[in-house]
Motif scaffolding. Structure first.
Motif, short mmCIF file in Angstrom:
data_model
loop_
_atom_site.label_atom_id
_atom_site.label_comp_id
_atom_site.label_asym_id
_atom_site.label_seq_id
_atom_site.Cartn_x
_atom_site.Cartn_y
_atom_site.Cartn_z
N ALA A 77 0.83 -1.21 0.00
CA ALA A 77 0.00 0.00 0.00
C ALA A 77 0.86 1.26 0.00
O ALA A 77 0.59 2.21 -0.75
N VAL A 78 1.90 1.30 0.82
CA VAL A 78 2.75 2.48 0.90
C VAL A 78 3.52 2.69 -0.40
O VAL A 78 3.60 3.81 -0.92
N VAL A 79 4.09 1.62 -0.93
CA VAL A 79 4.84 1.74 -2.18
C VAL A 79 3.92 2.21 -3.31
O VAL A 79 4.29 3.07 -4.13
N ALA A 80 2.71 1.66 -3.38
CA ALA A 80 1.77 2.08 -4.43
C ALA A 80 1.41 3.55 -4.27
O ALA A 80 1.35 4.31 -5.25
N GLY A 81 1.18 4.02 -3.05
CA GLY A 81 0.86 5.42 -2.83
C GLY A 81 2.00 6.34 -3.19
O GLY A 81 1.80 7.42 -3.78
N VAL A 82 3.24 5.93 -2.87
CA VAL A 82 4.40 6.74 -3.22
C VAL A 82 4.56 6.85 -4.74
O VAL A 82 4.85 7.93 -5.28
N LEU A 83 4.37 5.75 -5.43
CA LEU A 83 4.49 5.79 -6.89
C LEU A 83 3.43 6.68 -7.52
O LEU A 83 3.71 7.42 -8.48
N VAL A 84 2.20 6.63 -7.00
CA VAL A 84 1.15 7.51 -7.52
C VAL A 84 1.52 8.97 -7.28
O VAL A 84 1.35 9.84 -8.16
N ALA A 85 2.03 9.28 -6.09
CA ALA A 85 2.40 10.66 -5.78
C ALA A 85 3.54 11.14 -6.66
O ALA A 85 3.55 12.30 -7.13
N ILE A 103 -6.30 11.26 -4.92
CA ILE A 103 -7.06 10.39 -4.02
C ILE A 103 -7.81 9.33 -4.80
O ILE A 103 -7.79 8.14 -4.46
N VAL A 104 -8.49 9.73 -5.88
CA VAL A 104 -9.24 8.76 -6.68
C VAL A 104 -8.31 7.72 -7.29
O VAL A 104 -8.57 6.52 -7.26
N ALA A 105 -7.18 8.19 -7.85
CA ALA A 105 -6.24 7.26 -8.47
C ALA A 105 -5.63 6.32 -7.44
O ALA A 105 -5.45 5.12 -7.70
N ALA A 106 -5.30 6.86 -6.26
CA ALA A 106 -4.68 6.02 -5.23
C ALA A 106 -5.65 4.94 -4.74
O ALA A 106 -5.25 3.78 -4.54
N LEU A 107 -6.90 5.31 -4.55
CA LEU A 107 -7.88 4.31 -4.12
C LEU A 107 -8.08 3.24 -5.19
O LEU A 107 -8.23 2.05 -4.88
N GLN A 120 -7.06 2.60 2.11
CA GLN A 120 -6.94 4.00 2.52
C GLN A 120 -5.49 4.41 2.71
O GLN A 120 -5.13 5.58 2.52
N GLU A 121 -4.63 3.46 3.08
CA GLU A 121 -3.22 3.78 3.28
C GLU A 121 -2.56 4.21 1.98
O GLU A 121 -1.63 5.03 1.99
N VAL A 122 -3.01 3.70 0.84
CA VAL A 122 -2.46 4.12 -0.45
C VAL A 122 -2.72 5.60 -0.66
O VAL A 122 -1.82 6.37 -1.04
N ALA A 123 -3.95 6.04 -0.42
CA ALA A 123 -4.29 7.46 -0.59
C ALA A 123 -3.56 8.33 0.42
O ALA A 123 -3.09 9.43 0.09
N ILE A 124 -3.44 7.86 1.66
CA ILE A 124 -2.74 8.65 2.69
C ILE A 124 -1.27 8.84 2.31
O ILE A 124 -0.71 9.94 2.42
#
Length: 431
Positions: A77-85, A103-107, A120-124
């Protein structure tokens, strides 16, 4: 002896309290979070690397299996959120509309990578990384801290193995069996006498409330099953899981049949109630209800339910017994009790047949009583249980091969390498 029990009672309560899942998880989580924070202070460029203790806090669970699964999901989840950011920072930067898109893309990415409860951790993670200026350093630091927390959380359970909750699950199963026994004894006592319809209906409601007990036992059993998975201290974990699960399934079937039996006796009690709207209403109101069965038939049914109730407890003891010697004794006791119950059932069937020949009223309900007690005896039969165990073990083995064929191949290769060659085994036998 009584003085020794009184002196050791506080120690026993202390040990039990510290084996409570809530206490175990709190202690492990606090230790893992502290260690992860100390390590992250040395390795992370952030001044306050709180992501590491937060990850360790969320990763550490009561069982090793839950720790592994939660650790992998959180890291993903964290790695996916970082890559999206990172992707959004390179394209558009931080604006009000880009934040909504992030937020939409991360979810959406969270659901694609199947992080389960950590969506939710991906979006956070994406929002925290997108909101800083030095996005490269922050992204790397967040990934590093997440890895530190996950590794520390896993190491805590490897160095301090979590408890195996099989004993607690066994106690829950035995407790359920004893509650079934008590209710079955009361049903038998009332079936042998003049039971009012309201009293029979009360037993029916008690039988229905056993469903709540089954839910609680099922929760304890699921925790025990998780504690057996991937646990290095446990051998034949699949066997333990199948034995406990099939045992609970059998007890659940018995409770369902007991509920149906209570319903049949309630209907029979209603049929035997005096009619308050008959020719003589006052006499009908003052009269006692007719007995559900003739005296000998009622006594036989009471004895049969008592024998079946004892067999239910013996079955639970057999399911939860670990030592082979005690298991053999429990199986022998269960076999003897079922044999006696079968003989009493045959006697009850003969009495009901004689009653049917004299009075055919309510013959459907009488036949239902015989059918229901016979179903419980069949479910508790040791041969039936052996077949069920073999079927469930085969099914569990096939599922495990299908989920992780590579792991099964590795185990087979290790087994073949460590196995004594047939020729050497024959030479030892000849010697």
């Amino acid at each position: 002896m009584e003085e020794v029990r009184e002196r050791t009672a506080p120690l026993v309560r202390f040990v039990k309290r510290h084996r409570d899942p809530v206490v175990v998880r709190a202690l492990r989580s606090a230790a893992a979070a502290t260690i992860a924070y100390v390590i992250a202070l040395r390795l992370s460029p952030e001044a306050a690397p709180l992501t590491a203790p937060l990850t360790a806090l969320l990763v550490v669970q009561v069982t090793l299996f839950a720790t592994l699964t939660n650790g992998v999901r959180r890291v993903n989840a964290v790695v996916a959120g970082v890559l999206v950011a990172i992707a959004f920072s390179l394209l558009v930067g931080l604006t009000w509309w880009s934040l909504a898109l992030v937020i939409v893309a991360a979810l959406a990415v969270g659901h694609l990578v199947r992080v389960e409860e950590y969506v939710q951790e991906v979006a956070i993670s994406a929002m925290l990384v997108l909101g800083v200026t030095t996005i490269g350093n922050t992204a790397w630091a967040r990934v590093l801290e997440t890895l530190i927390g996950a590794v520390v959380g896993l190491a805590i359970n490897l160095l301090l193995p979590p408890p195996v909750w099989v004993e607690e699950a066994g106690e829950s199963i035995e407790g359920l069996a004893r509650r079934v026994r008590q209710l079955m004894l009361r049903v038998g006592e009332e079936a042998a006498g003049r039971t009012p319809a309201e009293q029979a209906a009360a037993r029916l409601h008690e039988a229905r409330r056993l469903d709540h007990d089954i839910v609680e036992v099922d929760a304890a059993l699921r925790q025990a099953e998780d504690s057996l998975r991937l646990n290095p201290r446990v051998r034949e974990g699949v066997l333990h899981r199948v034995v406990l699960r099939t045992g609970l399934d059998t007890l659940e079937i018995c409770t369902v049949v007991l509920r149906v039996l209570a319903r049949t006796l309630t209907d029979l009690a209603k049929e035997r109630e005096p009619d308050p709207f008959g020719a003589d209403a006052l006499t009908a109101t003052a009269a006692e209800p007719d007995p559900l069965f003739p005296a000998e038939t009622g006594a036989t049914l009471e004895r049969l339910l008592s024998e079946i109730a004892d067999a239910v407890v013996s079955f639970a003891v057999l399911v939860t017994t670990q030592v082979s010697l005690n298991a053999d004794a429990a199986e022998a006791r269960l076999t003897a009790e079922l044999r006696q119950a079968a003989a009493t059932r045959d006697k009850l069937a003969q009495l009901l047949l004689e009653q049917l020949q004299q009075d055919a009223r309510q013959w459907q309900l009488h036949g239902a009583v015989l059918t229901e007690v016979n179903r419980i005896i069949d479910e508790l039969d040791t041969e039936h249980r052996s077949r069920r165990l073999l079927e469930e073990l085969d099914r569990a083995t096939r599922e495990q091969r299908g989920r992780m064929p590579w792991l099964y191949r590795i185990q087979e290769r290790l087994h073949n390498r460590l196995r004594i060659p047939d020729r050497l085994r024959r030479n030892r036998a000849d010697a």
